[in-house]
Design a protein around this motif. Structure first.
Motif, short mmCIF file in Angstrom:
data_model
loop_
_atom_site.label_atom_id
_atom_site.label_comp_id
_atom_site.label_asym_id
_atom_site.label_seq_id
_atom_site.Cartn_x
_atom_site.Cartn_y
_atom_site.Cartn_z
N UNK A 1 0.86 -1.17 0.00
CA UNK A 1 0.00 0.00 0.00
C UNK A 1 0.90 1.23 0.00
N UNK A 2 0.61 2.16 -0.89
CA UNK A 2 1.39 3.38 -0.97
C UNK A 2 1.02 4.31 0.18
N UNK A 3 1.85 5.32 0.42
CA UNK A 3 1.55 6.31 1.45
C UNK A 3 0.22 7.01 1.16
N UNK A 4 -0.04 7.29 -0.11
CA UNK A 4 -1.28 7.95 -0.51
C UNK A 4 -2.49 7.06 -0.22
N UNK A 7 -3.08 6.92 3.58
CA UNK A 7 -3.71 8.14 4.08
C UNK A 7 -5.21 8.13 3.74
N UNK A 8 -5.55 7.73 2.52
CA UNK A 8 -6.95 7.67 2.11
C UNK A 8 -7.70 6.62 2.93
N UNK A 9 -7.07 5.49 3.17
CA UNK A 9 -7.66 4.41 3.98
C UNK A 9 -7.98 4.92 5.38
N UNK A 10 -7.02 5.62 5.98
CA UNK A 10 -7.22 6.15 7.34
C UNK A 10 -8.33 7.20 7.38
N UNK A 38 -6.59 -5.91 -1.71
CA UNK A 38 -6.36 -4.69 -2.50
C UNK A 38 -5.79 -4.99 -3.89
N UNK A 39 -6.07 -6.19 -4.37
CA UNK A 39 -5.61 -6.59 -5.70
C UNK A 39 -6.59 -6.16 -6.78
N UNK A 40 -7.90 -6.23 -6.49
CA UNK A 40 -8.94 -5.92 -7.47
C UNK A 40 -9.80 -4.75 -7.00
N UNK A 41 -10.00 -3.80 -7.87
CA UNK A 41 -10.86 -2.65 -7.58
C UNK A 41 -12.08 -2.66 -8.50
#
Length: 90
Positions: A1-4, A7-10, A38-41
């Motif tokens: 998971x990227x930092x971005x 942050x969105x998750x939180x 978090x593999x498929x959106x």
């Protein structure tokens, strides 16, 4: 998971009132399950099975495919898309 993404998750957790350990754990588990870690959106199926599903708000021809599961929680159906959009833009 990227930092971005983190942050969105939180932010999303707080907006959904996931402020206890149990709620945070269930939130993470549901997202992990729906998106296969978090593999498929986007839902792998075509969405054709949702055609005409009035319980999902799919009232127009093509709604099943148009409003198939998307996002980390796999929101599905015209009605749920509408409600989520309304909530997000408030």
């Amino acid at each position: 998971m990227t930092d971005e993404e983190c942050a969105a998750f939180n932010r999303a957790m707080l907006q959904a009132y996931c402020t206890s350990v149990d709620r945070a754990a269930m939130w993470a588990a549901q997202i992990g399950h729906e998106s296969a870690g978090l593999k498929y959106y986007e839902e792998l199926a075509s969405g054709a099975d949702y055609e005409g599903r009035h319980d999902l708000g799919n009232i127009h021809a093509g709604d099943g495919r148009r409003y198939k599961g998307r996002g980390p929680l796999q929101v599905t159906g015209r009605g749920h898309y509408t409600n989520l959009s309304r909530w997000a833009y408030e």
